[in-house]
Design a protein around this motif. Structure first.
Motif, PDB file in Angstrom:
ATOM      1  N   MET A   7      29.731  12.906  16.903  1.00 21.63           N
ATOM      2  CA  MET A   7      29.434  12.255  18.184  1.00 21.63           C
ATOM      3  C   MET A   7      28.029  12.609  18.660  1.00 21.63           C
ATOM      4  O   MET A   7      27.307  11.745  19.162  1.00 21.63           O
ATOM      5  N   LEU A   8      27.627  13.855  18.505  1.00 18.78           N
ATOM      6  CA  LEU A   8      26.279  14.243  18.919  1.00 18.78           C
ATOM      7  C   LEU A   8      25.225  13.472  18.130  1.00 18.78           C
ATOM      8  O   LEU A   8      24.212  13.040  18.686  1.00 18.78           O
ATOM      9  N   GLU A   9      25.479  13.279  16.841  1.00 19.70           N
ATOM     10  CA  GLU A   9      24.554  12.491  16.022  1.00 19.70           C
ATOM     11  C   GLU A   9      24.492  11.051  16.522  1.00 19.70           C
ATOM     12  O   GLU A   9      23.415  10.455  16.607  1.00 19.70           O
ATOM     13  N   GLU A  10      25.649  10.481  16.847  1.00 22.38           N
ATOM     14  CA  GLU A  10      25.693   9.110  17.385  1.00 22.38           C
ATOM     15  C   GLU A  10      24.927   9.011  18.699  1.00 22.38           C
ATOM     16  O   GLU A  10      24.182   8.071  18.925  1.00 22.38           O
ATOM     17  N   LEU A  11      25.134   9.995  19.575  1.00 22.69           N
ATOM     18  CA  LEU A  11      24.514   9.969  20.898  1.00 22.69           C
ATOM     19  C   LEU A  11      23.009  10.212  20.830  1.00 22.69           C
ATOM     20  O   LEU A  11      22.261   9.727  21.670  1.00 22.69           O
ATOM     21  N   ARG A  12      22.554  10.957  19.837  1.00 23.08           N
ATOM     22  CA  ARG A  12      21.123  11.237  19.699  1.00 23.08           C
ATOM     23  C   ARG A  12      20.320   9.954  19.543  1.00 23.08           C
ATOM     24  O   ARG A  12      19.209   9.829  20.058  1.00 23.08           O
ATOM     25  N   ASP A  13      20.885   8.989  18.847  1.00 28.07           N
ATOM     26  CA  ASP A  13      20.194   7.726  18.599  1.00 28.07           C
ATOM     27  C   ASP A  13      20.239   6.773  19.783  1.00 28.07           C
ATOM     28  O   ASP A  13      19.586   5.734  19.756  1.00 28.07           O
ATOM     29  N   MET A  14      21.011   7.094  20.803  1.00 25.17           N
ATOM     30  CA  MET A  14      21.165   6.204  21.950  1.00 25.17           C
ATOM     31  C   MET A  14      20.086   6.504  22.997  1.00 25.17           C
ATOM     32  O   MET A  14      20.037   7.589  23.554  1.00 25.17           O
ATOM     33  N   VAL A  15      19.199   5.537  23.210  1.00 30.14           N
ATOM     34  CA  VAL A  15      18.125   5.708  24.186  1.00 30.14           C
ATOM     35  C   VAL A  15      18.112   4.509  25.106  1.00 30.14           C
ATOM     36  O   VAL A  15      17.960   3.382  24.631  1.00 30.14           O
ATOM     37  N   PRO A  16      18.316   4.696  26.403  1.00 34.26           N
ATOM     38  CA  PRO A  16      18.695   5.952  27.047  1.00 34.26           C
ATOM     39  C   PRO A  16      20.185   6.215  26.870  1.00 34.26           C
ATOM     40  O   PRO A  16      20.950   5.309  26.537  1.00 34.26           O
ATOM     41  N   LEU A  17      20.565   7.440  27.107  1.00 36.88           N
ATOM     42  CA  LEU A  17      21.979   7.811  27.081  1.00 36.88           C
ATOM     43  C   LEU A  17      22.617   7.284  28.359  1.00 36.88           C
ATOM     44  O   LEU A  17      22.199   7.631  29.455  1.00 36.88           O
ATOM     45  N   THR A  18      23.596   6.404  28.202  1.00 35.85           N
ATOM     46  CA  THR A  18      24.301   5.843  29.355  1.00 35.85           C
ATOM     47  C   THR A  18      25.787   6.124  29.228  1.00 35.85           C
ATOM     48  O   THR A  18      26.293   6.338  28.118  1.00 35.85           O
ATOM     49  N   ALA A  19      26.480   6.114  30.351  1.00 37.51           N
ATOM     50  CA  ALA A  19      27.928   6.321  30.339  1.00 37.51           C
ATOM     51  C   ALA A  19      28.610   5.207  29.552  1.00 37.51           C
ATOM     52  O   ALA A  19      29.511   5.463  28.745  1.00 37.51           O
ATOM     53  N   GLU A  20      28.167   3.986  29.756  1.00 42.02           N
ATOM     54  CA  GLU A  20      28.760   2.842  29.056  1.00 42.02           C
ATOM     55  C   GLU A  20      28.551   2.952  27.548  1.00 42.02           C
ATOM     56  O   GLU A  20      29.461   2.730  26.755  1.00 42.02           O
ATOM     57  N   GLY A  21      27.328   3.291  27.167  1.00 39.14           N
ATOM     58  CA  GLY A  21      27.023   3.433  25.743  1.00 39.14           C
ATOM     59  C   GLY A  21      27.790   4.563  25.098  1.00 39.14           C
ATOM     60  O   GLY A  21      28.291   4.439  23.979  1.00 39.14           O
ATOM     61  N   ALA A  22      27.888   5.698  25.805  1.00 46.84           N
ATOM     62  CA  ALA A  22      28.638   6.835  25.272  1.00 46.84           C
ATOM     63  C   ALA A  22      30.107   6.471  25.089  1.00 46.84           C
ATOM     64  O   ALA A  22      30.722   6.808  24.068  1.00 46.84           O
ATOM     65  N   ALA A  23      30.685   5.748  26.061  1.00 47.42           N
ATOM     66  CA  ALA A  23      32.086   5.328  25.944  1.00 47.42           C
ATOM     67  C   ALA A  23      32.267   4.433  24.721  1.00 47.42           C
ATOM     68  O   ALA A  23      33.261   4.562  23.993  1.00 47.42           O
ATOM     69  N   GLY A  24      31.312   3.563  24.479  1.00 51.24           N
ATOM     70  CA  GLY A  24      31.372   2.707  23.293  1.00 51.24           C
ATOM     71  C   GLY A  24      31.336   3.512  22.009  1.00 51.24           C
ATOM     72  O   GLY A  24      32.057   3.221  21.054  1.00 51.24           O
ATOM     73  N   ARG A  25      30.516   4.567  21.976  1.00 49.65           N
ATOM     74  CA  ARG A  25      30.425   5.414  20.780  1.00 49.65           C
ATOM     75  C   ARG A  25      31.711   6.214  20.568  1.00 49.65           C
ATOM     76  O   ARG A  25      32.141   6.413  19.441  1.00 49.65           O
ATOM     77  N   PHE A  26      32.326   6.691  21.673  1.00 52.23           N
ATOM     78  CA  PHE A  26      33.620   7.363  21.545  1.00 52.23           C
ATOM     79  C   PHE A  26      34.632   6.416  20.895  1.00 52.23           C
ATOM     80  O   PHE A  26      35.366   6.808  19.989  1.00 52.23           O
ATOM     81  N   ALA A  27      34.673   5.173  21.356  1.00 52.88           N
ATOM     82  CA  ALA A  27      35.622   4.191  20.825  1.00 52.88           C
ATOM     83  C   ALA A  27      35.358   3.923  19.343  1.00 52.88           C
ATOM     84  O   ALA A  27      36.287   3.909  18.530  1.00 52.88           O
ATOM     85  N   VAL A  28      34.097   3.746  18.974  1.00 52.95           N
ATOM     86  CA  VAL A  28      33.738   3.470  17.578  1.00 52.95           C
ATOM     87  C   VAL A  28      34.112   4.645  16.681  1.00 52.95           C
ATOM     88  O   VAL A  28      34.554   4.453  15.547  1.00 52.95           O
ATOM     89  N   GLN A  29      33.960   5.878  17.188  1.00 49.66           N
ATOM     90  CA  GLN A  29      34.300   7.073  16.410  1.00 49.66           C
ATOM     91  C   GLN A  29      35.806   7.378  16.448  1.00 49.66           C
ATOM     92  O   GLN A  29      36.240   8.431  15.999  1.00 49.66           O
ATOM     93  N   GLU A  30      36.587   6.454  17.024  1.00 45.41           N
ATOM     94  CA  GLU A  30      38.049   6.525  17.070  1.00 45.41           C
ATOM     95  C   GLU A  30      38.592   7.707  17.867  1.00 45.41           C
ATOM     96  O   GLU A  30      39.587   8.323  17.510  1.00 45.41           O
ATOM     97  N   TRP A  31      37.921   8.030  18.984  1.00 43.90           N
ATOM     98  CA  TRP A  31      38.467   8.971  19.943  1.00 43.90           C
ATOM     99  C   TRP A  31      39.475   8.195  20.782  1.00 43.90           C
ATOM    100  O   TRP A  31      39.351   6.991  20.967  1.00 43.90           O
ATOM    101  N   THR A  32      40.482   8.873  21.304  1.00 48.02           N
ATOM    102  CA  THR A  32      41.515   8.227  22.107  1.00 48.02           C
ATOM    103  C   THR A  32      41.195   8.373  23.589  1.00 48.02           C
ATOM    104  O   THR A  32      41.008   9.497  24.073  1.00 48.02           O
TER     105      THR A  32
END
Length: 162
Positions: A7-32
């Motif tokens: 997840m940290l690797e996924e978030l590092r590439d996200m510019v800017p870091l947003t709540a919406e974007g982070a939630a999308g990355r959690f979903a893609v990484q199959e977090w519940t």
């Protein structure tokens, strides 16, 4: 712990870091998702026994945190027991740190000095800058009746006002 570094690797590439974007990355990484939404964004997640949270502050800063180890404190309040839990937390942190230090993030991390606030908040901690963000891993107990946790937090500061 691999789920956190992924997840940290996924978030590092996200510019800017947003709540919406982070939630999308959690979903893609199959977090519940845990069904805790704020402003239409899922803010609480879990995977492989690890909890994740997204916080957006009024200032615009965004923090994504993970609890990678949690222990309840003995209800008797015995200081010996509390010291033992703190020691277990420090050992869990020491076990977790190589996962960050030897991950693909390594080339992007710069060691940072803990602030006075961090020193007050954490029992033990390490901090780095990751591009323009702050990455902190530490042992924390936020109140005497709360568990001791090893947390990892990636925070993007509030955007500079124009």
């Amino acid at each position: 712990m691999a789920a956190v570094t992924a997840m940290l690797e996924e978030l590092r590439d996200m510019v800017p870091l947003t709540a919406e974007g982070a939630a999308g990355r959690f979903a893609v990484q199959e977090w519940t998702p845990e069904g805790k939404s704020r402003d239409g964004v899922e803010t609480s997640w879990h995977k492989d026994g690890i909890r994740g949270w997204i916080q957006k502050f009024r200032s615009g800063a965004v923090r994504v945190s993970f609890a990678v180890w949690i222990r309840d404190v003995d209800e008797s309040g015995c200081f010996d027991a509390l010291d033992a839990v703190y020691e277990q937390g420090e050992q869990a942190l020491a076990t977790f740190l190589p996962g960050i230090e030897h991950s693909p993030l390594t080339g992007h991390l710069a060691e940072a000095e803990l602030t006075a606030t961090d020193k007050d908040e954490f029992i033990a901690a390490r901090e780095w800058t990751l591009d323009e963000r702050v990455l902190t891993a530490g042992v924390v107990q936020q109140d005497t009746d709360l568990p001791v946790m090893v947390v990892v937090a990636l925070e993007e500061p509030a955007p500079a006002s124009a």
